[in-house]
Design an enzyme around this catalytic site. Structure first.
Site, PDB file in Angstrom:
ATOM      1  N   GLY A  14      45.793  49.152  28.922  1.00  0.00           N
ATOM      2  CA  GLY A  14      46.235  47.496  28.853  1.00  0.00           C
ATOM      3  C   GLY A  14      44.995  47.310  27.608  1.00  0.00           C
ATOM      4  N   THR A 128      37.891  49.055  28.712  1.00  0.00           N
ATOM      5  CA  THR A 128      39.514  47.781  30.374  1.00  0.00           C
ATOM      6  C   THR A 128      38.341  47.205  30.339  1.00  0.00           C
ATOM      7  OG1 THR A 128      39.690  48.068  32.281  1.00  0.00           O
ATOM      8  CG2 THR A 128      38.935  49.724  31.857  1.00  0.00           C
ATOM      9  N   ASP A 130      38.458  45.795  32.509  1.00  0.00           N
ATOM     10  CA  ASP A 130      37.623  45.807  34.534  1.00  0.00           C
ATOM     11  C   ASP A 130      36.382  47.075  34.248  1.00  0.00           C
ATOM     12  OD1 ASP A 130      39.753  44.600  34.560  1.00  0.00           O
ATOM     13  OD2 ASP A 130      41.596  46.016  35.680  1.00  0.00           O
ATOM     14  N   MET A 172      41.113  38.991  36.279  1.00  0.00           N
ATOM     15  CA  MET A 172      41.644  40.436  37.034  1.00  0.00           C
ATOM     16  C   MET A 172      40.656  40.751  37.522  1.00  0.00           C
ATOM     17  SD  MET A 172      43.602  41.266  33.395  1.00  0.00           S
ATOM     18  CE  MET A 172      45.402  40.653  32.895  1.00  0.00           C
ATOM     19  N   ARG A 174      41.867  44.856  39.428  1.00  0.00           N
ATOM     20  CA  ARG A 174      42.427  45.147  40.043  1.00  0.00           C
ATOM     21  C   ARG A 174      41.542  45.595  41.779  1.00  0.00           C
ATOM     22  NH1 ARG A 174      44.952  49.311  36.800  1.00  0.00           N
ATOM     23  NH2 ARG A 174      43.285  48.703  34.964  1.00  0.00           N
ATOM     24  N   ARG A 276      41.886  22.647  43.608  1.00  0.00           N
ATOM     25  CA  ARG A 276      42.213  23.123  42.391  1.00  0.00           C
ATOM     26  C   ARG A 276      42.319  24.830  41.668  1.00  0.00           C
ATOM     27  NH1 ARG A 276      44.963  18.465  43.930  1.00  0.00           N
ATOM     28  NH2 ARG A 276      44.919  17.178  42.102  1.00  0.00           N
ATOM     29  N   ARG A 285      41.923  39.106  28.206  1.00  0.00           N
ATOM     30  CA  ARG A 285      42.342  40.241  27.015  1.00  0.00           C
ATOM     31  C   ARG A 285      42.391  40.554  26.381  1.00  0.00           C
ATOM     32  NH1 ARG A 285      45.863  43.743  30.547  1.00  0.00           N
ATOM     33  NH2 ARG A 285      47.403  44.837  29.086  1.00  0.00           N
TER      34      ARG A 285
HETATM   35  O1  F6P Z   1      43.663  47.549  33.129  1.00  0.00           O
HETATM   36  C1  F6P Z   1      43.049  45.523  33.044  1.00  0.00           C
HETATM   37  C2  F6P Z   1      44.064  44.976  33.389  1.00  0.00           C
HETATM   38  O2  F6P Z   1      43.805  44.006  32.862  1.00  0.00           O
HETATM   39  C3  F6P Z   1      43.857  44.674  34.700  1.00  0.00           C
HETATM   40  O3  F6P Z   1      42.854  43.916  35.484  1.00  0.00           O
HETATM   41  C4  F6P Z   1      45.066  43.801  35.571  1.00  0.00           C
HETATM   42  O4  F6P Z   1      45.878  43.925  36.638  1.00  0.00           O
HETATM   43  C5  F6P Z   1      46.377  44.693  34.865  1.00  0.00           C
HETATM   44  O5  F6P Z   1      45.938  45.581  32.823  1.00  0.00           O
HETATM   45  C6  F6P Z   1      47.593  44.032  33.769  1.00  0.00           C
HETATM   46  O6  F6P Z   1      48.091  45.167  33.336  1.00  0.00           O
HETATM   47  P1  F6P Z   1      49.769  44.719  32.402  1.00  0.00           P
HETATM   48  O7  F6P Z   1      48.989  44.111  31.242  1.00  0.00           O
HETATM   49  O8  F6P Z   1      49.983  46.171  32.748  1.00  0.00           O
HETATM   50  O9  F6P Z   1      50.225  43.493  32.630  1.00  0.00           O
END
Ligand code: F6P
Length: 352
Positions: A14, A128, A130, A172, A174, A276, A285
């Protein structure tokens, strides 16, 4: 004139803010060391597609503040297609590369580690939003995502206050809740929900009690932040409409989304408080990297160029306690870095 040695640089997985700052830093540092630099397009796929472009001082000027990656990226893995590794090794040879710098998250870096073991001369840079890459305190992109999420939470608080509502923000993360923890703590959120602490029935009851109590005491609004990978009653929530049977098991983690909505409904039902839900999705991102990420990208980028110069292949540039250092890729590939629960406990003091 003697031919200069060539190195490659690629971004995989990503995208995130700060990649271009790292491409600029690595390229310029390597050129000053006497290398020629080739940008491989769209991650590892660029080797099989023969898709690449020379990078120089001009092409990497003026990109320090630009989000995304000028090289493009993909989640294509040479380990998952027939002859994939062969194609990468051949592409590497055809381009005449001495080595390559790979900017990746835990997925891309573990591929990099495996390719190194097969004989590919590579070094890594962790990136990343994350922040779940092992052996480095922070990854490029994380601080920007935290700032974006914190801004969003601050905005949600003002409308939560006006309408006396519970506002839930899905971010985000995961398998690790770094963005949720750091943005929630910076915002003073009333609850932070992360994959490291699955939401079983007891935890949901505890959360609802906390929100009801806060309301009873006279604070007529609450802010909750939840990471996308947080399990609710044993279930991981995926994007609505996603046909999970068509996605490979290892790729299912990329289809996450919707935990906020699931939880919002539960909270409203159990507490009677108007709730909500918002999701930041890909907004967290994209765009301009904050200064911290640019500086991290620059220092890690220069370190990666030095690793190549010293032929210390199989290592990743890393940040450890304010020191730029390097670590074996093998250690990085061994799982993910989850949230420091001591930090989480500090955020927890202010819940409710
Ligand atoms: O690895 C970073 C991330 O933004 C995650 O937090 C998220 O779940 C994932 O990539 C989403 O991936 P894609 O861009 O493949 O939808």
């Amino acid at each position: 004139m003697q031919n200069r040695k060539k190195i490659g640089i690629l971004t995989g997985g990503g995208d995130c803010p700060g990649l271009n700052a790292a491409i600029r830093a690595t390229t310029k540092a390597a050129i000053l060391m006497g290398y020629e630099v080739i940008g491989i397009r769209n991650g590892w796929k660029g080797f099989t597609d023969n898709d690449n472009q020379p990078l120089d001082m001009v092409k990497t000027s003026g990109i320090i503040d630009r989000g995304g990656t000028i090289l493009g990226t993909s989640r294509w893995s040479p380990l998952k297609v027939e002859n994939g590794t062969r194609q990468v090794f051949d592409g590497f040879k055809e381009l005449g590369l001495e080595a390559a710098v790979v900017l990746g998250g835990e997925g891309t870096l573990s591929i990099t580690s495996k390719l190194f073991k097969m004989g590919l001369p590579v070094v890594g840079i962790p990136k990343t939003i994350d922040n779940d890459v092992k052996e480095t305190d922070y990854t490029i992109g994380f601080q920007t995502a935290v700032q974006i999420a914190t801004d969003a939470l601050d905005r949600l608080r003002s409308t939560a206050e006006s309408h006396h509502r519970v506002m839930l923000l899905e971010v985000m993360g995961r398998r690790a809740g770094w963005i949720a923890t750091y943005s929630g703590m910076a915002n003073g959120a009333d609850a932070i929900l992360i994959p490291e602490i699955p939401l079983n029935e007891a935890k949901i009851e505890e959360l609802c009690r906390l929100l009801t109590e806060r309301n009873r005491k006279g604070t007529g609004f609450s802010i909750v932040v939840v990471a996308e990978g947080t399990e609710v009653e044993g279930k991981t929530i995926i994007k609505p409409g996603l046909d999970i049977s068509k996605v490979s098991k290892s790729e299912r983690i990329y289809g996450l989304g919707g935990v906020g909505n699931v939880l919002g409904e539960i909270i409203e039902k159990k507490t009677g408080l108007e709730t909500r839900v918002s999701s930041l999705d890909y907004i967290q991102r994209g765009g301009t990297p904050v200064a911290y990420d640019r500086n991290l990208a620059i220092t890690l980028g220069v370190k990666a160029a030095n690793l190549i110069k010293e032929k210390r292949y199989g290592e990743m540039a890393a940040l450890k306690g304010n020191r730029i250092t390097s670590v074996p890729l093998e250690k990085v590939a061994d799982g993910i870095k989850t949230v420091n629960l001591n930090v989480y406990k500090i955020a927890e003091i202010f819940f409710g």
